[in-house]
Design an enzyme around this catalytic site. Structure first.
Site, short mmCIF file in Angstrom:
data_model
loop_
_atom_site.label_atom_id
_atom_site.label_comp_id
_atom_site.label_asym_id
_atom_site.label_seq_id
_atom_site.Cartn_x
_atom_site.Cartn_y
_atom_site.Cartn_z
N SER A 1 0.82 -1.22 0.00
CA SER A 1 0.00 0.00 0.00
C SER A 1 0.85 1.26 0.00
O SER A 1 2.02 1.24 0.40
CB SER A 1 -0.91 0.01 1.23
OG SER A 1 -1.69 -1.15 1.28
N1 SAM Z 1 -0.56 -4.85 4.22
C1 SAM Z 1 0.18 -5.14 3.01
C2 SAM Z 1 1.53 -4.53 3.01
O1 SAM Z 1 1.90 -3.84 3.96
O2 SAM Z 1 2.25 -4.79 2.05
C3 SAM Z 1 -0.57 -4.73 1.76
C4 SAM Z 1 -1.62 -5.67 1.49
S1 SAM Z 1 -2.25 -5.79 -0.13
C5 SAM Z 1 -2.92 -4.20 -0.41
C6 SAM Z 1 -3.66 -6.82 0.31
C7 SAM Z 1 -3.31 -8.23 0.70
O3 SAM Z 1 -4.47 -8.86 1.22
C8 SAM Z 1 -2.86 -9.10 -0.48
O4 SAM Z 1 -1.60 -9.64 -0.21
C9 SAM Z 1 -3.93 -10.18 -0.56
O5 SAM Z 1 -3.45 -11.43 -0.98
C10 SAM Z 1 -4.41 -10.22 0.88
N2 SAM Z 1 -5.74 -10.81 1.10
C11 SAM Z 1 -6.87 -10.68 0.35
N3 SAM Z 1 -7.88 -11.39 0.90
C12 SAM Z 1 -7.39 -11.96 2.04
C13 SAM Z 1 -7.93 -12.80 3.06
N4 SAM Z 1 -9.20 -13.21 3.04
N5 SAM Z 1 -7.12 -13.19 4.07
C14 SAM Z 1 -5.83 -12.80 4.13
N6 SAM Z 1 -5.25 -12.02 3.19
C15 SAM Z 1 -6.03 -11.59 2.16
#
Ligand code: SAM
Length: 211
Positions: free
Chosen positions: A59
């Site tokens: 992000s």
């Molecule tokens: N917090 C992260 C960082 O600091 O890099 C950015 C996250 S990215 C915007 C969103 C993440 O959420 C992705 O890696 C995606 O695979 C994960 N995601 C989506 N649905 C999810 C779920 N149900 N449980 C866990 N992770 C999930």
């Protein structure tokens, strides 16, 4: 490395409304370039999201700071993050003294993040799975932060909050989401507040978008 650029990023965050000095200090201390692929390292201190593995993103720093500010954590609090991604948000939370638990639904990302936490000696508990169901084993949490776009607020997360616990989650459709904060007032009562709009990758799981 990149100290000057990190300082400039902190200044930009301050000018955009992040005034909490502890949060700004954490952004100065956590080296974002270590959470992105080598080809993007020179862009790590621009205030922009960047691609990571598996079509996901790290992000924008402002978004990470904004959510962290809303979470309003105190040292020693138990915080659950849904969507580990690169691990950067979790590292910021750990720097602020939280006990961090984080869940990622893509195995390769979870493995990479775990390696990163070990390398940087960050005590963060990380698991592979569907974060929309929370992490019952370690519940309740003082704070839960969801870093992907949810179509609705997952009930499993609400019931895993302590009384007084906060959930920060972007809620909306695939075009944009409203940053939402839910506070658990007592066993059955929650208060909900809406903030600015953002755009995240989708939250995919049992209590979110289907695969
Ligand atoms: N917090 C992260 C960082 O600091 O890099 C950015 C996250 S990215 C915007 C969103 C993440 O959420 C992705 O890696 C995606 O695979 C994960 N995601 C989506 N649905 C999810 C779920 N149900 N449980 C866990 N992770 C999930």
């Amino acid at each position: 490395m990149y100290e000057v650029r990190r300082k400039e990023l902190v200044k930009q965050l301050y000018e955009k409304g992040i005034k909490d000095t502890k949060i700004l200090k954490a952004f100065y201390e956590v080296e974002r370039h270590k959470f992105v692929q080598p080809t993007f390292q020179h862009l790590a201190y621009e205030d922009n999201p960047l691609p990571i593995m598996c079509g996901q993103t790290i992000s924008q720093p402002y978004t990470v700071a904004y959510m962290t500010q809303l979470l309003n954590i105190k040292e020693g609090e138990k915080i659950l993050e849904i969507g580990t991604g690169s691990g950067y948000q979790a590292a910021i939370l750990a720097k602020l003294g939280a006990r961090v638990f984080t869940i990622e639904r893509i195995l390769d990302l979870q493995i990479e993040a775990q390696k990163k936490f070990d390398e940087l000696a960050l005590k963060i508990l990380c698991k592979f799975g569907d974060g929309t169901l929370g992490w019952e084993e370690y519940a309740p949490f003082d704070g839960i932060i969801v870093t992907a776009a949810a179509p609705k607020i997952p009930n499993s997360l609400l019931i895993q909050l302590t009384i007084g616990g906060r959930l920060i989650i972007p809620v909306g459709d695939s075009n944009y989401q409203i940053m939402t904060k839910v506070i658990r007032i007592d066993e059955n009562r929650y208060e909900q507040y809406s903030y600015d709009t953002f755009k995240f990758v989708p939250l995919i799981g049992k209590e979110a978008w289907e695969k």
